[in-house]
Design an enzyme around this catalytic site. Structure first.
Site, short mmCIF file in Angstrom:
data_model
loop_
_atom_site.label_atom_id
_atom_site.label_comp_id
_atom_site.label_asym_id
_atom_site.label_seq_id
_atom_site.Cartn_x
_atom_site.Cartn_y
_atom_site.Cartn_z
CE LYS A 171 -10.06 2.48 -10.15
NZ LYS A 171 -10.46 1.07 -10.42
CG HIS A 198 -7.71 4.73 -12.52
ND1 HIS A 198 -7.01 4.98 -11.36
CD2 HIS A 198 -7.30 3.51 -12.95
CE1 HIS A 198 -6.22 3.95 -11.10
NE2 HIS A 198 -6.37 3.04 -12.05
#
Length: 265
Positions: free
Chosen positions: A157, A153
């Protein structure tokens, strides 16, 4: 209840997904009934078609003008939102991840009074991938096939492994009749010894602005099979969440998943 009469509210309407949800609610033909923010201010979005709507500083007030609230906020808000939405009788589409036992218990209690669609990922593709992972795990025993989950990601995050990765891991564990918490391996460093049968491994990567990539890999001494899903645009989560919100219009109280929304359950 059809889309034209559905009043949808958005908790965290100024967030990354919240901004997309505004547009998707309108695209679906539903009414954007309101949103919640910490400061009570609706920030502009690039899409001029996104309408102005009432803004509240609490979900309790938002719930009063909605049939359903879509919530992609933070785990710290879940208990309060569960209480407020249950008291108002307003359906809840919950995409917040990183919940602990206390937060999940609050969701379960709310689902006795209102329809709750809870998912770590509202993408139809991820929903199908998770379902397939469960079926594969049931057919490929842990003593012969090692299961590993890889996810990557964007660098902002804050939770790891991702909620989607954990959902896939839970599906693998469910397929094998075991509990994920008893078999997950997240950090491997140093002399770890041989890999245990039925271990479910996680590898976590972070970098750049990658929306989300997930793979589940089953490897034996003789073959390997992998499923991979890549998200190119966060809009897929917003589209799926609005689909789930519309679906709640005719549902009784209960805890539902995207499997139910897609007619797979």
């Amino acid at each position: 209840m059809n889309a034209e009469t559905m009043r949808i509210g958005i908790a965290g309407i100024n967030g990354r997904v919240g901004r997309l949800l505004r547009e998707e609610v309108v695209a679906a033909g539903a009414t954007l009934a309101g949103g919640s923010t910490r400061n009570g201010i609706l920030e502009p979005v690039a899409d001029a078609a996104s309408p102005i709507c009432p803004i509240f500083t609490s979900v309790a007030d938002l719930a009063k003008v909605c049939d359903v609230v879509i919530d992609f906020t933070n785990a710290s808000t879940v208990c309060a939102h569960a209480r407020d939405l249950a008291q108002s009788g307003t359906a809840w589409v919950l995409g917040t991840t990183g919940l602990g036992e206390r937060e999940q218990d609050a969701v379960d209690v709310a689902a006795r009074q209102i329809p709750v669609v809870q998912a770590a990922n509202f993408s139809p593709g991820v929903t199908l991938m998770t379902r397939l992972a469960r079926q594969m795990a049931a057919a490929l025993p842990g003593r012969e096939y090692d299961a590993e989950i890889l996810e990557m990601h964007h660098r902002q995050k804050v939770d790891a492994p991702s909620g989607t990765a954990l959902a896939i891991g839970n599906a693998v564990a469910d397929g094998r009749g075991i509990m994920l918490k008893d078999h997950m391996e997240v950090a491997r460093s140093g002399h770890t010894g041989p890999r245990a049968d039925d271990a479910i491994g996680f590898a976590v990567l972070r970098g750049g602005q990658i929306v989300g990539e997930h793979s589940v890999i089953f490897t034996s001494a003789h073959e390997q099979i992998a499923l991979t899903h890549r998200s190119f645009d966060r809009r897929i989560y917003a589209t799926g969440a609005v689909r789930a919100a519309l679906w709640t219009g005719t549902r009784r109280a209960g805890l539902y998943s995207m499997d139910d929304v897609l007619g797979l359950a």
